[in-house]
Write a protein that holds these residues in place. Structure first.
Motif, mmCIF file in Angstrom:
data_model
loop_
_atom_site.group_PDB
_atom_site.id
_atom_site.type_symbol
_atom_site.label_atom_id
_atom_site.label_comp_id
_atom_site.label_asym_id
_atom_site.label_seq_id
_atom_site.Cartn_x
_atom_site.Cartn_y
_atom_site.Cartn_z
ATOM 1 N N LEU A 129 0.829 -1.198 0.000
ATOM 2 C CA LEU A 129 0.000 0.000 0.000
ATOM 3 C C LEU A 129 0.868 1.254 0.000
ATOM 4 O O LEU A 129 1.981 1.259 0.534
ATOM 5 N N GLU A 130 0.336 2.310 -0.619
ATOM 6 C CA GLU A 130 0.990 3.611 -0.624
ATOM 7 C C GLU A 130 0.051 4.638 -0.020
ATOM 8 O O GLU A 130 -0.738 5.259 -0.724
ATOM 9 N N PRO A 131 0.101 4.860 1.321
ATOM 10 C CA PRO A 131 -0.802 5.820 1.950
ATOM 11 C C PRO A 131 -0.560 7.243 1.484
ATOM 12 O O PRO A 131 -1.452 8.081 1.548
ATOM 13 N N ASP A 132 0.672 7.542 1.046
ATOM 14 C CA ASP A 132 0.994 8.854 0.487
ATOM 15 C C ASP A 132 2.197 8.683 -0.430
ATOM 16 O O ASP A 132 2.581 7.557 -0.750
ATOM 17 N N ARG A 153 5.654 7.134 1.742
ATOM 18 C CA ARG A 153 5.673 5.943 2.583
ATOM 19 C C ARG A 153 5.089 4.736 1.854
ATOM 20 O O ARG A 153 4.259 4.877 0.962
ATOM 21 N N TYR A 154 5.552 3.551 2.272
ATOM 22 C CA TYR A 154 4.925 2.294 1.922
ATOM 23 C C TYR A 154 4.345 1.669 3.192
ATOM 24 O O TYR A 154 4.851 1.881 4.297
ATOM 25 N N GLU A 155 3.319 0.861 2.980
ATOM 26 C CA GLU A 155 2.714 0.136 4.094
ATOM 27 C C GLU A 155 2.507 -1.318 3.650
ATOM 28 O O GLU A 155 1.752 -1.586 2.709
ATOM 29 N N SER A 180 2.987 -0.716 12.681
ATOM 30 C CA SER A 180 1.868 0.214 12.865
ATOM 31 C C SER A 180 1.452 0.313 14.317
ATOM 32 O O SER A 180 0.802 1.276 14.725
ATOM 33 N N SER A 185 0.794 -3.632 10.179
ATOM 34 C CA SER A 185 1.535 -3.262 8.976
ATOM 35 C C SER A 185 2.963 -2.870 9.332
ATOM 36 O O SER A 185 3.250 -2.432 10.448
ATOM 37 N N ILE A 194 5.712 -0.146 8.182
ATOM 38 C CA ILE A 194 5.705 1.163 7.527
ATOM 39 C C ILE A 194 7.151 1.632 7.357
ATOM 40 O O ILE A 194 7.948 1.541 8.296
ATOM 41 N N GLN A 234 9.605 5.204 1.176
ATOM 42 C CA GLN A 234 9.714 4.599 -0.151
ATOM 43 C C GLN A 234 11.160 4.573 -0.640
ATOM 44 O O GLN A 234 11.578 3.638 -1.316
#
Length: 666
Positions: free
Chosen positions: A487-490, A493-495, A585, A600, A602, A605
């Protein structure tokens, strides 16, 4: 019932279906004639016969040789039961060359079309691969884009080789060759040795990411010298160590090494000059233990025709550990002997090389700097949660006041409390080069209660440490897992989603608090590349970024205390590498009624593909404790690397540099 084609003419006339068909055709012909339409009798009979033959074959279920297509029955021409014609299968690969490391992979996409070029959905595709490649089928049935997908990897076989991947749907197929490359051999050791001297050489076998490859037979040959080795199979560090003795005076030798065979064979050579001179260490003796924090003499005797070399001939000394005096390492000979001193503030193995700067004549000596005064003692167990009669290793680590590991120190072990009635294998053990003394504890056949086993390690009356164990039949089990979605919350960052599952020894779910931590264990150096050199020697532009790892370096914070201690700064840049890139997380999660809990990892990137971490989950319930660990490299989203016009996260040069050495931050 089916009939022989050779008897078809006689049989058709007897079939009631045929009679009805002929009668119907006659009536049709009669009506057409009355209405003034013309129909030639020959064409009429031909069509009637063809139609009757179709009915006949349909009643028999088709002819021999018919096959079914993926997604439906095939009429032998690529048609399925729905009437869809598979016209072509085209197999594409994301890369025609992948590394030999276990983390390397290539994505295979099979595209299925009909004869009109229309993409077909819901068609099964069978993938296969030869030469010990491994395929993981991600999607075996085509979607709306007409594609099925599989992932190719070396799967533990790290030989260089070419594998052929095949994609088949019905009687249509396509294949593509993928080269697995990057495994290499290297020889380390002096390029010139003296007559009668014995030099040590190391043969290194690594995969495309520089990871060692153990358990592989290495073939060695030389021209005029002799080699001796206890084993010609690579160790866990991917090495074979050879002792080469210059039994002949003067000449040029070549050491040749090879591994594997056939198309996977790799080889390396090293030219070695055999000097007529005698050139060997006289002090200290090989494999000596030298105390830290004090000077020690290094001396080499240099003879030519059994006579000391002329006074003032220069010898240059260098060491992998410690400081040499004079600082330039150069010493003149006197009566054939050149000497310097070496000292070290840190404990550990050292390799000293003495060399003639002019001819390259060299010799090596291995010894170890050791700390002798214990100041700190820590004792741990490989497992703290044991089943009845289960064993675990008890490890005591001894350090001096400067955090150096202490070798040769006797550690006493004693069980001070044990409700399970367990036992130790020995009452004492000496520390090794890593400052570790080891014994084995065996749990008893009774429940000890939580932390009911206490084992004390002792060096002196003022220096001791304890470890607590639990012996119980109801041991917990914990599993960690993740999927293939990042996932890319922004934009920074990667999650990475994970799941923890806790069960008891019967596999039943357990509700428990799970403590989480993620710490760096290594970092990778390397770069992204946008072009490759084809087999024809031409430069080819890639459509996505390729990744090259040039070196894997162990995390410098060896004791994980977050402090830069003596001897930890391998690349000499004043900081610890890698930084603590990732976090969970939540520091802990609680499993639900089904024994599972989600969390998760975190991280930035720009750290993806460069940092390797260890995720640890610890659970404690009613005196029962279990620990599970998972090691992996922080991954990048595929979408951030699939456009060559967009810079990869953090740039094209590795976060910790690209030079293939851990001793520099370049």
């Amino acid at each position: 019932m089916c009939y022989d084609f050779s008897k078809l003419s006689g049989t058709l006339a007897k079939l009631p279906q045929f009679a009805v068909l002929v009668q119907g055709m006659r009536e049709m012909y009669s009506r057409n004639s009355e209405s003034g339409e013309t129909m030639m009798s020959g064409k009429f009979l031909a069509r009637a016969s063809a139609f009757s033959l179709t009915l006949f074959l349909a009643a028999c279920g088709g002819g021999d040789g018919s096959s079914s297509l993926a997604g439906g029955g095939d009429d032998g021409n690529g048609d399925d039961s729905n009437g869809t014609r598979v016209g072509t299968v085209q197999l594409l690969t994301s890369s025609t060359q992948i590394g030999s490391s276990e983390s390397s992979s290539s994505t295979l996409t099979a595209q299925v079309k009909d004869n009109n070029g229309v993409l077909l959905e819901d068609i099964d595709v069978q993938f296969s691969v030869n030469n010990n490649g491994t395929l993981q089928v991600e999607r075996g049935t085509t979607d709306a884009s007409g594609t099925a997908v599989a992932t190719l990897s070396p799967a533990g076989d790290r030989r260089n080789r070419t594998v052929t991947v095949d994609a088949r749907s019905g009687n249509k197929q396509d294949s593509v060759d993928v080269a697995i490359t990057g495994t290499s051999l290297a020889i380390e050791g002096p390029s010139s040795i003296g007559f009668g001297d014995t030099a040590t050489y190391r043969v290194l076998l690594n995969d495309s990411e520089g990871n060692p490859i153990p358990g592989v037979a290495i073939q060695v040959s030389t021209n005029i010298t002799s080699t001796e080795s206890a084993s010609l199979t690579t160790s866990q560090s991917g090495e074979v160590e050879l002792s080469l003795t210059a039994a002949q005076s003067g000449g040029q030798d070549t050491m040749s090494v090879s591994a594997f065979s056939g198309e996977s064979r790799i080889a390396a050579t090293k030219p070695i000059t055999i000097s007529s001179d005698g050139f060997a260490f006289t002090a200290p003796s090989a494999d000596s233990d030298l105390d830290i924090n004090r000077p020690h003499t290094l001396a080499v005797r240099w003879l030519r025709n059994n006579t000391p070399i002329a006074d003032g001939s220069q010898v240059k000394f260098s060491s992998t550990r410690g400081t040499i005096s004079p600082s330039n390492g150069i010493a003149p000979t006197s009566n054939g002997v050149a000497s310097v001193t070496v000292s070290s503030t840190t404990a550990g193995p050292a390799i000293v090389t003495a060399k003639d700067p002019n001819s390259g004549l060299a010799t090596e000596l291995e010894f170890e700097f050791v700390a002798k005064t214990p100041s700190a003692l820590d004792v741990q167990a490989n497992k703290t949660q044991l089943d009845f009669n289960e064993t675990t290793e008890i490890i005591a680590t001894v350090r001096d006041a400067n955090n150096n590991l202490v070798k040769g120190q006797t550690v006493n072990f004693v069980v001070t409390s044990d409700g399970s009635n367990g036992s130790l294998s020995d009452s004492e053990a000496d520390t090794d080069s890593q400052g570790k003394a080891r014994v084995v504890y065996t749990g008893g056949n009774a429940d000890s209660g939580r932390n009911g086993v206490v084992i004390r390690a002792k060096v002196s009356d003022s220096l001791s440490s304890e470890v607590n164990l639990t012996v119980t039949r109801q041991a917990l089990r914990i599993a960690l897992g993740t999927g293939n979605e990042l996932l890319e919350p922004d934009t920074v960052r990667y999650e990475n989603p994970f799941i923890a599952i806790v069960t008891d020894s019967n596999g039943s779910p357990v509700g428990a608090d799970v403590e989480l931590s993620v710490l760096p264990i290594a970092y990778h150096k390397g770069r992204y590349f946008s072009t490759i050199i084809t087999d024809s020697g031409e430069e080819e532009e890639l459509d996505r970024w390729g990744l090259e790892h040039t070196r894997r370096c162990a995390a410098e914070d060896a004791n994980r205390n977050g402090v830069l201690d003596a001897g930890e700064d391998t690349n000499q840049n004043g900081t610890l590498e890698p930084t603590y890139s990732a976090t969970t997380s939540s520091p802990s999660v609680t499993t639900s009624a089904d024994g599972s809990a989600n969390f998760s990892i975190i991280y930035p990137q720009s750290h993806c593909n460069w940092v390797e971490v260890e995720l640890t989950a610890t659970v404690k319930v009613g005196g029962t404790e279990s620990i599970e660990k998972n090691r992996f490299i922080l991954g990048c989203a595929e979408s951030d690397l699939d456009d060559i016009n967009e810079t990869p996260p953090g740039g094209t040069t590795g976060l910790y540099g690209a030079v293939g050495s851990c001793s520099t931050d370049l």
